[in-house]
Design an enzyme around this catalytic site. Structure first.
Site, short mmCIF file in Angstrom:
data_model
loop_
_atom_site.label_atom_id
_atom_site.label_comp_id
_atom_site.label_asym_id
_atom_site.label_seq_id
_atom_site.Cartn_x
_atom_site.Cartn_y
_atom_site.Cartn_z
CB SER A 118 -0.90 -0.01 1.22
OG SER A 118 -0.10 0.19 2.37
CE LYS A 119 -1.90 6.86 -2.72
NZ LYS A 119 -1.23 6.35 -3.92
#
Ligand code: GLU
Length: 462
Positions: A240-241
């Site tokens: 994820s980010k």
């Protein structure tokens, strides 16, 4: 059987790396078998629909050079066909109208919860006489899921997976407003598009069992499945980010080449012995479902970078300069392009990304007057006599080649008792590039040519 695979993204934002890998695997599988790879936009959620997101997906596919066959299909545009199938299933007694009110459904859930049972719909309308239908309720359509037994899917990655039918409820295929649900749309589209193999994230494995219910009810062949494990970040959590860039376009903007990205995504969950560098043509030849890993793959930024460095080195110089152009300040003049063409071999050997290529090659595109960074300025301040000597010597140098420029610098170093060549090369570099980092400055100097070199030396003296 001719293979047809598909890539059916929901346009909710950008194209995630995980989706890009799914697209690549489907593309490779189709190309390996000389089959078709089709794209369908799953755009039935009209509230969240965004054309921009569709465009971002198409741009990402184009950038990755994953070409598709035929027109891109909009799932939403097939809604009438999906409704027809629901109507056919009702007609054949394989689906039915359910008139439960929201309150009834809530009651059902509360009761099941209190009894510790799964909160499934209790099938109360499955065999009820439609004549009992209340007038004020718009019904939904539910599929008749099998009541007994179990279903098995021979998944090409997950192996043989069995789900007993008490885990399947009579799920909705048409909402009360008449719109088809995702589960129905996917199955009808997959059938209509002739999909033979479905390669997708393993978060869809549960859906496969529900989709199978619809395929069976329609007496359609169920496609082959391969459910791919997730991609994890370097620390093991879902990618994820917080791990870094997650969208394809971010990688493009960080200066990665599409062929490097393809090779990297291929290795992210697929293997062929110890091979790391697998150009696309080779990937098409080798790709198979057996090579897909069963464990989650970990994203490795260093590996991506080293693959990119490899493909930069292999790339054609004209193409490389074209791809690197957006990373330079402003447009590239013809002169800048000519110089870059001559310097490209050296630049690409040093650069891991297009951004680095553009940074180190920026001096070829500079025009006087330009700025010197702090280190370059300091170097120039301490080297007034060297710069003067360089300018005089280079102005009068007949053979303006890298070797003879280097010899000249050596001679100046000796004459000025500077000893080391670097004492002359560094000021020359600072004057020509405005920085203290560059490829071989003698070669760069030859590429810039006598006139430009002397002008830049004069500017640095001034
Ligand atoms: N639209 C789904 C997604 O983006 C894909 C569903 C499928 O592959 O069946 O996750």
């Amino acid at each position: 059987m001719s293979v047809v695979t598909r890539f059916p993204p929901s346009p909710t934002g950008f194209m995630h790396i995980g989706n890009a890998r799914t697209a690549l695997f489907n593309w490779l599988f189709a190309r390996h078998h000389g089959g078709k790879f089709v794209v369908r936009i799953e755009d039935t959620d009209r509230k969240r629909h965004s054309e921009e997101a569709v465009e971002a997906i198409i741009r990402s596919l184009e950038w990755l050079e994953l070409d598709w066959d035929g027109e891109i299909v909009s799932q939403f545009s097939q809604a009438e066909r999906h409704k027809e199938v629901a109507a056919q299933l009702v007609k054949e007694g394989k689906a039915y109208y359910c008139y439960c009110s929201p309150e009834e459904l809530q009651e059902m859930r509360d009761k099941a919860k209190a009894e510790g049972k799964p909160t499934f719909y209790d099938r109360r309308w499955r065999d009820r006489d439609p004549a009992d239908a209340p007038k004020d309720i718009e019904p939904v359509v539910r599929i008749k899921a099998p009541l007994e037994g179990a279903s098995t899917i021979e998944d090409h990655v997950q192996g043989s997976v069995t789900v007993t039918h008490d885990n399947l409820d009579d799920f909705i295929i048409l909402r009360s407003d008449g719109s088809p649900t995702y589960m129905l749309s996917v199955v009808v589209d997959d059938f209509d598009m002739g999909i033979t193999h479905i390669l997708r994230g393993d978060d869809h494995l549960n859906n496969a069992f529900r989709q199978k219910v619809i395929f069976n009810a329609m007496e359609w062949d169920v496609p082959e499945f391969a459910h791919l494990p997730l991609i994890h970040g370097p620390d093991g959590g879902k990618f994820s980010k917080r791990h870094g860039a997650t969208s394809v376009e971010e990688y493009r903007d960080m200066g990665y080449l599409p062929e490097a990205m393809r090779n990297y995504l291929l290795r992210l969950g697929w293997g062929h012995g110890d091979d790391e560098i697998i150009p696309t043509a080779q990937a098409i030849e080798w790709f198979n479902l057996e090579g897909i890993g069963k464990a989650a793959a970990k994203f490795d930024f260093a590996k991506l970078e080293s693959l990119n460095a490899h493909y930069m080195n292999e790339a054609d110089n004209t193409r490389l300069i074209e791809l690197a152009t957006p990373f330079f300040d402003g447009e590239l003049s013809d002169t800048a392009k000519e110089r870059l063409m001559q310097g490209a071999d050296e630049l690409k050997e040093r650069a891991k990304t297009l951004i680095q290529f553009a940074q180190e090659g920026a001096f070829y595109a500079k025009e006087l007057p330009f700025d010197y960074n702090e280190k370059a300025q300091k170097t120039l301040e301490d080297a007034a006599d060297v710069l003067e000597a360089l300018k005089t010597a280079l102005e009068n140098l007949d053979d303006f080649s890298a070797e003879s420029i280097q010899d000249t610098c050596k001679k100046i170093a000796d004459d000025l008792k500077e000893g080391k060549l670097g004492k002359v090369a560094m000021p020359l570099r600072a004057a020509l590039t405005g920085t203290t980092v560059s490829p071989s400055i003698f070669h760069a100097c030859a590429i810039l040519g006598r006139e430009e070199t002397c002008a830049r030396l004069q500017a640095s003296i001034d």
